[in-house]
Write an enzyme that holds these catalytic residues in place. Sequence first.
Site, mmCIF file in Angstrom:
data_model
loop_
_atom_site.group_PDB
_atom_site.id
_atom_site.type_symbol
_atom_site.label_atom_id
_atom_site.label_comp_id
_atom_site.label_asym_id
_atom_site.label_seq_id
_atom_site.Cartn_x
_atom_site.Cartn_y
_atom_site.Cartn_z
ATOM 1 N N LYS A 182 0.848 -1.205 0.000
ATOM 2 C CA LYS A 182 0.000 0.000 0.000
ATOM 3 C C LYS A 182 0.880 1.249 0.000
ATOM 4 C CE LYS A 182 -0.334 -0.324 5.033
ATOM 5 N NZ LYS A 182 -1.146 -0.842 6.147
ATOM 6 N N TYR A 238 14.776 29.999 9.883
ATOM 7 C CA TYR A 238 13.477 30.541 10.290
ATOM 8 C C TYR A 238 13.276 30.349 11.787
ATOM 9 C CZ TYR A 238 12.124 30.589 5.355
ATOM 10 O OH TYR A 238 12.043 30.828 4.004
HETATM 11 C C1 LIG Z 1 -0.356 -1.910 6.768
HETATM 12 C C2 LIG Z 1 -0.902 -3.211 7.211
HETATM 13 C C3 LIG Z 1 -0.064 -4.302 7.509
HETATM 14 C C4 LIG Z 1 1.445 -4.191 7.504
HETATM 15 O O1 LIG Z 1 1.895 -3.592 8.687
HETATM 16 P P1 LIG Z 1 3.456 -3.416 8.990
HETATM 17 O O2 LIG Z 1 3.498 -2.889 10.370
HETATM 18 O O3 LIG Z 1 3.968 -2.435 7.996
HETATM 19 O O4 LIG Z 1 4.067 -4.754 8.822
HETATM 20 C C5 LIG Z 1 -0.649 -5.510 7.795
HETATM 21 N N1 LIG Z 1 -2.007 -5.639 7.857
HETATM 22 C C6 LIG Z 1 -2.836 -4.612 7.608
HETATM 23 C C7 LIG Z 1 -4.302 -4.818 7.703
HETATM 24 C C8 LIG Z 1 -2.317 -3.366 7.293
HETATM 25 O O5 LIG Z 1 -3.144 -2.335 7.063
#
Ligand SMILES: *Cc1c(COP(=O)(O)O)cnc(C)c1O
Length: 358
Positions: free
Chosen positions: A34, A256
């Site tokens: 993702k 800044y």
């Molecule tokens: C993002 C996600 C993962 C992966 O999590 P990590 O901590 O990056 O390993 C697994 N399951 C679901 C449902 C997620 O949304």
Amino acid sequence: MHRPIQARINLGALESNLRVARRTTSARLMSIIKANGYGHGMLRVAEVLSASDGFALLDIQDAVQLREAGFRQEILLLEGFFGAEDLALVAEYHLACVIHSAGQIAALDAYPKNGSLDVWLKVNSGMNRLGFAPNEVAQAMEQLRRHRAVREITLMTHFANADEERGVAEPLALFNGIAAPYRVARSLANSAALLRYPETHGDWVRPGVMLYGASPFAPGGGEGLSAQQLGLQPAMTLSSRIIAVQELRAGDEVGYGALFRAEHSMRIGIVACGYADGYPRHAPNGTPILVDGQRAQTLGRVSMDMLYADLSKLPQAGVGSAVTLWGDGLPIEEVARAAGTISYELMCALTARVPVVV
Ligand SMILES: *Cc1c(COP(=O)(O)O)cnc(C)c1O
């Protein structure tokens, strides 16, 4: 010449991290890609991790792109579909869907094929984000089992504290109790659970961040929990160069808001990297950085296109010196901690103007 910033993606590291996941479990591997593969490039990551048993992501268009690129594995939509109008594509491209709500089950009547939809029924085991409450699962399960559209059902949940002291004991016991009557595949583990709790592995594990070479555990979280100790290699190295040097006198201020004030004369380097590249603006004085491979610290406020490095201890460093913001030699988790965030956010925040090289 181009502005010297770049994000280098180490394909070998991605492959090697997948092997670490493989070695850790005998469950099937659903690689989480993702958010554009956590900022590493979704298709690039999928190609390198093509030995995965499945891929999970959010956007149906990304899933379609994966199928069109030739991937035959399970492709799971982590939030399922968002409306009945998505179901034609879900069927056409044979996508698996998380089902987390009664509304989604009701919408399934619009699914155009019989007996071909793989669903991942999500149980809310305490995180209270997505999923059916424990007392709703039996009914949802029954509806899905009877549904003409459905082929396979996998029961899944997601842990809120697998990377924390609290661990997984409570939600794991709850989930196991709910799943006990059913002979279906199970999926629970994110990276942290995969690495730390073999009892959560079930039939499918869902590693994300570890594949990109970051530890899901906080720096200093415990012995054996850093990326290096876990055998993970950083897949993304964000680097740039020093493009100017300033000689400060005692009392001079920097940037800044004058967040830094020199107590004595010193040299600072101006690095071509700022928050418009994805570097966190909240990184305070003292955030770690590498200059010519040596550890140094940032100072002053990060601006849109530049930030400041303290060169006091690096007399050789100057204009043109190589700077690593995170990655090889500088774990992203350490930068994230200094900036009050986590590696995930930094990876995803890389902006489109940063050239990505492999
Ligand atoms: C993002 C996600 C993962 C992966 O999590 P990590 O901590 O990056 O390993 C697994 N399951 C679901 C449902 C997620 O949304």
